[in-house]
Every structure is written in structure tokens, then in C-alpha cells.
Write a protein that holds these residues in place. Structure first.
Motif, PDB file in Angstrom:
ATOM      1  N   UNK A  99       0.836  -1.219   0.000  1.00 47.03           N
ATOM      2  CA  UNK A  99       0.000   0.000   0.000  1.00 47.03           C
ATOM      3  C   UNK A  99       0.859   1.252   0.000  1.00 47.03           C
ATOM      4  N   UNK A 100       1.960   1.203   0.700  1.00 50.90           N
ATOM      5  CA  UNK A 100       2.875   2.345   0.706  1.00 50.90           C
ATOM      6  C   UNK A 100       3.526   2.502  -0.665  1.00 50.90           C
ATOM      7  N   UNK A 101       3.918   1.391  -1.265  1.00 47.93           N
ATOM      8  CA  UNK A 101       4.561   1.424  -2.592  1.00 47.93           C
ATOM      9  C   UNK A 101       3.619   1.936  -3.679  1.00 47.93           C
ATOM     10  N   UNK A 102       2.345   1.538  -3.610  1.00 48.07           N
ATOM     11  CA  UNK A 102       1.422   1.918  -4.689  1.00 48.07           C
ATOM     12  C   UNK A 102       0.726   3.261  -4.460  1.00 48.07           C
ATOM     13  N   UNK A 103       1.138   3.986  -3.407  1.00 47.16           N
ATOM     14  CA  UNK A 103       0.625   5.339  -3.166  1.00 47.16           C
ATOM     15  C   UNK A 103      -0.902   5.377  -2.976  1.00 47.16           C
ATOM     16  N   UNK A 104      -1.436   4.353  -2.340  1.00 48.35           N
ATOM     17  CA  UNK A 104      -2.873   4.281  -2.076  1.00 48.35           C
ATOM     18  C   UNK A 104      -3.325   5.505  -1.291  1.00 48.35           C
ATOM     19  N   UNK A 105      -4.460   6.091  -1.697  1.00 54.62           N
ATOM     20  CA  UNK A 105      -4.983   7.240  -0.958  1.00 54.62           C
ATOM     21  C   UNK A 105      -5.643   6.764   0.337  1.00 54.62           C
ATOM     22  N   UNK A 106      -5.857   7.706   1.264  1.00 55.02           N
ATOM     23  CA  UNK A 106      -6.440   7.375   2.563  1.00 55.02           C
ATOM     24  C   UNK A 106      -7.791   6.681   2.428  1.00 55.02           C
ATOM     25  N   UNK A 107      -8.630   7.190   1.543  1.00 54.16           N
ATOM     26  CA  UNK A 107      -9.965   6.612   1.390  1.00 54.16           C
ATOM     27  C   UNK A 107      -9.879   5.137   0.992  1.00 54.16           C
ATOM     28  N   UNK A 108      -9.064   4.828   0.018  1.00 56.18           N
ATOM     29  CA  UNK A 108      -8.895   3.449  -0.431  1.00 56.18           C
ATOM     30  C   UNK A 108      -8.185   2.612   0.628  1.00 56.18           C
ATOM     31  N   UNK A 109      -7.187   3.198   1.272  1.00 57.08           N
ATOM     32  CA  UNK A 109      -6.433   2.489   2.306  1.00 57.08           C
ATOM     33  C   UNK A 109      -7.367   1.931   3.378  1.00 57.08           C
ATOM     34  N   UNK A 110      -8.276   2.776   3.845  1.00 56.01           N
ATOM     35  CA  UNK A 110      -9.197   2.313   4.889  1.00 56.01           C
ATOM     36  C   UNK A 110     -10.354   1.497   4.319  1.00 56.01           C
ATOM     37  N   UNK A 111     -10.854   1.855   3.151  1.00 55.05           N
ATOM     38  CA  UNK A 111     -11.984   1.122   2.561  1.00 55.05           C
ATOM     39  C   UNK A 111     -11.607  -0.322   2.236  1.00 55.05           C
ATOM     40  N   UNK A 112     -10.353  -0.547   1.858  1.00 56.10           N
ATOM     41  CA  UNK A 112      -9.916  -1.883   1.474  1.00 56.10           C
ATOM     42  C   UNK A 112      -9.146  -2.607   2.574  1.00 56.10           C
ATOM     43  N   UNK A 113      -9.152  -2.029   3.770  1.00 58.34           N
ATOM     44  CA  UNK A 113      -8.473  -2.683   4.890  1.00 58.34           C
ATOM     45  C   UNK A 113      -9.095  -4.057   5.114  1.00 58.34           C
ATOM     46  N   UNK A 114      -8.263  -5.076   5.304  1.00 46.69           N
ATOM     47  CA  UNK A 114      -8.784  -6.437   5.448  1.00 46.69           C
ATOM     48  C   UNK A 114      -9.770  -6.613   6.608  1.00 46.69           C
ATOM     49  N   UNK A 115      -9.475  -5.980   7.744  1.00 43.54           N
ATOM     50  CA  UNK A 115     -10.360  -6.141   8.896  1.00 43.54           C
ATOM     51  C   UNK A 115     -10.081  -5.021   9.895  1.00 43.54           C
ATOM     52  N   UNK A 116     -10.924  -4.027   9.890  1.00 43.85           N
ATOM     53  CA  UNK A 116     -10.751  -2.963  10.876  1.00 43.85           C
ATOM     54  C   UNK A 116     -10.978  -3.561  12.264  1.00 43.85           C
ATOM     55  N   UNK A 117     -10.064  -3.283  13.158  1.00 37.10           N
ATOM     56  CA  UNK A 117     -10.105  -3.886  14.485  1.00 37.10           C
ATOM     57  C   UNK A 117     -11.327  -3.400  15.261  1.00 37.10           C
ATOM     58  N   UNK A 118     -12.162  -4.320  15.744  1.00 38.74           N
ATOM     59  CA  UNK A 118     -13.354  -3.901  16.487  1.00 38.74           C
ATOM     60  C   UNK A 118     -13.019  -3.172  17.788  1.00 38.74           C
TER      61      UNK A 118
END
Length: 117
Positions: A50-69
Motif C-alpha cells: 500500500x505504501x509502494x502503490x501510493x494508495x490514498x487514505x480513502x482506499x487504504x481504509x476502505x480496502x483494509x482487510x479487517x478494521x479492528x473492532x
């Protein structure tokens, strides 16, 4: 920075600031990565990609595998705003991460930061 610009900013462009804040206080980049992975469910290799591909914040969080409850246990203020009262879901996720990095820089133990007791 407008709301739109924050969300379209690459996560990679802000990551060095997280690391520098922690390192300035004697903490490590590995601890920053551990926090990010705990919050989002990304593994170390996924985070690096994600750091290498310059993912934006919106995509970074939207595609997160599992946001910690347990992230809902994060309380406190960032920039004078209580994180638990932020209405915009994406901005709240960003501020959760900001708060965790603040806790790291203030010397809190990792067990406490990661809400493990």
C-alpha cells in the motif's frame, strides 16, 4: 486542507510523518507498523504494498482487510476534537490512527495502545 484533499492524499505521503513523530520520541518504525496493522488488519507485506502503490487514505481504509473492532475503545482528542465524536466515518478512522501514533509518541506501552489490557 479540504475534506476531499485529505481523503485523496496518499497514505504513503503521511506515513513518514507518523514514523518521524514516533522516532523523535525514541520509538520505532516497527511499532508504527504494528499499530497500523493492528488497526487495519493489513499484514506487513500488504502494508508495504500500500505504501509502494501510493494508495490514498480513502482506499487504504476502505480496502483494509479487517478494521479492528477494539478501535472503538480509542478515546481522546486529536487537534482539539474528541475522536469518538467525529461524525464522518473515514475521518474518524484517520483520527483513530492519529491518536494511536500520539499515544506511541507519548511513551505509552504497546499493550495499552493496542487495547490489550
Amino acid at each position: 486542507m479540504t475534506r476531499h484533499r485529505i481523503f485523496t492524499t496518499s497514505f504513503a505521503s503521511v506515513y513518514p510523518h507518523y514514523a518521524a513523530k514516533a522516532e523523535k520520541k525514541g520509538r520505532t518504525r516497527a511499532e508504527v507498523d504494528e499499530i497500523i496493522c493492528w488497526l487495519t488488519g493489513y499484514g506487513p507485506e500488504q502494508l508495504a504494498a500500500r505504501l509502494d502503490d501510493q494508495t490514498d487514505f480513502e482506499t487504504f481504509f476502505a480496502e483494509a482487510p479487517r478494521m479492528n473492532p477494539a478501535r472503538f475503545l480509542i478515546k481522546g482528542t486529536v487537534c482539539g476534537v474528541r475522536v469518538e465524536e467525529i461524525g464522518d466515518p473515514l475521518m474518524r478512522e484517520i483520527r483513530y490512527l492519529d491518536r494511536l501514533i500520539d499515544e506511541l509518541a507519548k511513551g505509552k506501552r504497546m499493550e495499552k495502545i493496542l487495547r490489550d489490557g
